[in-house]
Design a protein around this motif. Sequence first.
Motif, mmCIF file in Angstrom:
data_model
loop_
_atom_site.group_PDB
_atom_site.id
_atom_site.type_symbol
_atom_site.label_atom_id
_atom_site.label_comp_id
_atom_site.label_asym_id
_atom_site.label_seq_id
_atom_site.Cartn_x
_atom_site.Cartn_y
_atom_site.Cartn_z
ATOM 1 N N LEU A 385 0.331 -10.315 -7.396
ATOM 2 C CA LEU A 385 -0.442 -9.578 -6.430
ATOM 3 C C LEU A 385 0.467 -8.044 -6.652
ATOM 4 C CD1 LEU A 385 -0.785 -12.060 -3.752
ATOM 5 C CD2 LEU A 385 -2.596 -11.221 -5.505
ATOM 6 N N MET A 386 -0.220 -7.082 -7.223
ATOM 7 C CA MET A 386 0.058 -5.588 -7.047
ATOM 8 C C MET A 386 -0.789 -4.708 -7.791
ATOM 9 S SD MET A 386 2.266 -5.435 -10.830
ATOM 10 C CE MET A 386 1.802 -3.868 -11.167
ATOM 11 N N ASP A 387 -0.693 -3.473 -7.816
ATOM 12 C CA ASP A 387 -1.455 -2.850 -8.477
ATOM 13 C C ASP A 387 -0.635 -1.413 -9.240
ATOM 14 O OD1 ASP A 387 -3.752 -1.826 -9.694
ATOM 15 O OD2 ASP A 387 -4.505 -0.755 -7.854
ATOM 16 N N ASP A 388 -1.105 -1.089 -10.499
ATOM 17 C CA ASP A 388 -0.573 0.043 -11.132
ATOM 18 C C ASP A 388 -1.403 1.167 -11.103
ATOM 19 O OD1 ASP A 388 0.092 1.532 -13.769
ATOM 20 O OD2 ASP A 388 1.559 -0.172 -13.830
ATOM 21 N N ALA A 389 -0.863 2.434 -11.052
ATOM 22 C CA ALA A 389 -1.587 3.550 -10.872
ATOM 23 C C ALA A 389 -2.564 3.890 -12.131
ATOM 24 C CB ALA A 389 -0.614 4.829 -10.998
ATOM 25 N N ASN A 390 -2.170 3.484 -13.113
ATOM 26 C CA ASN A 390 -2.997 3.432 -14.443
ATOM 27 C C ASN A 390 -4.419 2.941 -14.479
ATOM 28 O OD1 ASN A 390 -1.483 4.985 -17.087
ATOM 29 N ND2 ASN A 390 0.113 3.826 -15.739
ATOM 30 N N VAL A 391 -5.462 3.673 -14.917
ATOM 31 C CA VAL A 391 -6.770 3.283 -14.721
ATOM 32 C C VAL A 391 -7.258 2.492 -16.135
ATOM 33 C CG1 VAL A 391 -9.119 3.931 -14.478
ATOM 34 C CG2 VAL A 391 -7.297 5.234 -13.137
ATOM 35 N N PRO A 392 -7.405 1.352 -16.162
ATOM 36 C CA PRO A 392 -8.499 0.686 -15.116
ATOM 37 C C PRO A 392 -7.305 0.013 -14.141
ATOM 38 C CG PRO A 392 -8.517 -0.596 -17.378
ATOM 39 C CD PRO A 392 -7.971 0.598 -17.364
ATOM 40 N N TYR A 425 3.407 0.432 -4.361
ATOM 41 C CA TYR A 425 2.904 1.380 -3.698
ATOM 42 C C TYR A 425 4.369 2.133 -2.847
ATOM 43 C CZ TYR A 425 0.609 4.069 0.182
ATOM 44 O OH TYR A 425 0.279 4.799 0.974
ATOM 45 N N PHE A 426 4.297 3.412 -3.011
ATOM 46 C CA PHE A 426 5.370 4.095 -2.448
ATOM 47 C C PHE A 426 5.066 5.258 -1.390
ATOM 48 C CE2 PHE A 426 6.638 3.114 -6.720
ATOM 49 C CZ PHE A 426 7.447 1.977 -6.484
ATOM 50 N N SER A 427 5.939 5.169 -0.392
ATOM 51 C CA SER A 427 5.606 6.182 0.749
ATOM 52 C C SER A 427 7.112 6.414 1.481
ATOM 53 C CB SER A 427 4.752 5.814 1.833
ATOM 54 O OG SER A 427 4.684 6.651 2.871
ATOM 55 N N SER A 435 2.180 10.141 -1.149
ATOM 56 C CA SER A 435 2.341 8.731 -0.924
ATOM 57 C C SER A 435 1.247 7.940 -1.909
ATOM 58 C CB SER A 435 2.051 8.165 0.437
ATOM 59 O OG SER A 435 2.782 8.486 1.243
ATOM 60 N N GLY A 436 1.476 6.973 -2.552
ATOM 61 C CA GLY A 436 0.376 6.613 -3.539
ATOM 62 C C GLY A 436 0.920 5.234 -4.376
ATOM 63 N N ILE A 437 0.223 4.788 -5.165
ATOM 64 C CA ILE A 437 0.430 3.679 -6.279
ATOM 65 C C ILE A 437 1.273 4.314 -7.267
ATOM 66 C CG2 ILE A 437 -0.331 1.920 -7.554
ATOM 67 C CD1 ILE A 437 -2.739 1.702 -5.750
ATOM 68 N N GLY A 438 2.257 3.871 -7.825
ATOM 69 C CA GLY A 438 3.129 4.122 -8.863
ATOM 70 C C GLY A 438 2.980 3.248 -9.944
ATOM 71 N N SER A 439 3.894 2.990 -10.623
ATOM 72 C CA SER A 439 4.083 2.244 -11.980
ATOM 73 C C SER A 439 5.400 1.850 -12.510
ATOM 74 C CB SER A 439 3.192 2.762 -13.049
ATOM 75 O OG SER A 439 3.317 1.941 -14.514
ATOM 76 N N ALA A 447 5.228 8.021 -6.950
ATOM 77 C CA ALA A 447 3.810 7.854 -6.838
ATOM 78 C C ALA A 447 3.156 8.590 -7.818
ATOM 79 C CB ALA A 447 3.608 8.383 -5.511
ATOM 80 N N TRP A 448 1.893 8.383 -8.205
ATOM 81 C CA TRP A 448 1.370 8.929 -9.313
ATOM 82 C C TRP A 448 0.104 9.678 -8.769
ATOM 83 C CZ3 TRP A 448 0.645 6.890 -14.984
ATOM 84 C CH2 TRP A 448 1.940 6.718 -15.334
ATOM 85 N N PRO A 449 -0.148 10.892 -8.973
ATOM 86 C CA PRO A 449 -1.325 11.747 -8.543
ATOM 87 C C PRO A 449 -2.379 11.136 -9.034
ATOM 88 C CG PRO A 449 0.673 13.217 -9.012
ATOM 89 C CD PRO A 449 1.047 11.898 -9.659
#
Length: 523
Positions: A385-392, A425-427, A435-439, A447-449
């Motif tokens: 359970l997480m998410d990474d900034a890179n798409v997808p 996620y960093f804030s 603030s945002g999701i990183g990797s 955090a990744w723009p």
Amino acid sequence: MLHSFAFISIVLSVSSLATAESMAFFRSSGSGCPAHYTEWASVPHAPFSAGPLRIPSMRPPPECRTFTSPAVETAISRISAQITDPDIRQLFINIMPNTLDTAIAWHAPGTKDSADYPYTFVITGDINAQWTRDSTNQLLPLLPYAAADARLNALIAGLINMQAEQIASYPFANAYKPPARSGLVPGENSWAKGDSVHPPFDLRTVFEAKFEIDSLAAFFKLSTAFWRQQQQTSNDLLDMDLWRHAITTAVELLEKLQAPTFDADQRLTDATVRFLRTANSPTESSFGGGRGNPIRRTGMVRTLFRPSDDSVIFPFLVPANAMLAVELRALADMFDQTGDAAIASRSRNLADEITRGIYAFGTVEHPKYGKVFAYEVDGYGSHLLMDDANVPSLLSLPYLGFVNATDSIYQNTRHMILSLDNPWYFSNGTSGSLSGIGSPHTGFRRAWPMSVAIQALTSDDKQDIVNAVRLLAASTAGLGLMHESINIDSVDGKSFTRPWFAWCNGVVSELITHIVAQYPGLL
């Protein structure tokens, strides 16, 4: 993506092909152009915007740009005229054409008289290699303007031909070197030497042999989007025999990678792809002697690496499978209309099996958020359970077209991953700070723009959207370009990775274009 081999110098040898258009920006000898755009991107240039951020003008001089499209220039003027905020307006002018200005390493436009097809080699920025995923995302936002610009249309068709050639020769790679006929001196990747990889690869053509299923999905996406733009069943700019071969190769490989690790007698099945590397980071190699951790059959397709180029923990990467399902259906729709019933059926069946697998094995009941999409699973019940900034990414599922933004499972997932319950996620809790999701790719508290842009692209809250764009504009360290990651504890984003990251520039320009079209006057 941040790579330990970043900031490789790019050297151009002028192609002997009379029809080739090659990197004018990097032909610096006697031209007055910097040898590398990283030099230009690291220093602010006048004139500056009239807003409080004083965003500099970061486009290289016209004579130094790698490609120019009158249709894109017209779009820049039209869209920027609708932006009243001077800082956001200048940011948009900088980033919207960044790939065309700096990253078209080689383009052979082809000639109809000799039946030559166009070819295009697109670098991701500061690395002299073409990532299938990045190059697709870099040119896809420019596709709407190709109908009014034959050269831009040929440029995009050339990328499809280039990707088809690369995938047909070795579908397991995520990044490739320029073809010998381009005259470009290829970048070197010291990490790729001595790999224990199956199938083996040719170092003359492959830059990095990490297998990432979203790379193949990106090839499908650009192909079908281009086909829809043409509004016809064939196009004389595409080498259709080569393209069909690449598509068939990719679909066959994806079908094989649905197989479990063990057969009914607990014997190892054919792994199809293995990747093992001696490295100082566990994200640079694969578990299980290069096979990846064990999986059971779910209908999903296994992968060894994420779109961050980091290794997976559990081989069913849910957002990458979601992207595959969407693009395989688009491929099937295209083949329905072109009369290729067999490959249409295979593509649609594969998409359906992947989708069923995601909902049966890729969703988890969270004690706080309810049913959510997991990031990775293995079919045995294990999940991440997480998410990474890179798409997808999980955040990007509506952007990818897999679910509506109002979908209840997506909304539960969104609440989870945009909170501290997502370990990436960093804030820092300070108002006005990014603030945002990183990797894991860039480490803690970065955090990744790109994730902030995707967060806004998947929202319908006008205030949140405006806040996201303002935070992005304030995060450039005074350089007026998007970076890969920002240290959330730094002032004005002054601690960042990658000064030249064309993919992220494209995503943020896509966001601004979307806002101007959907919410006139908001910016």
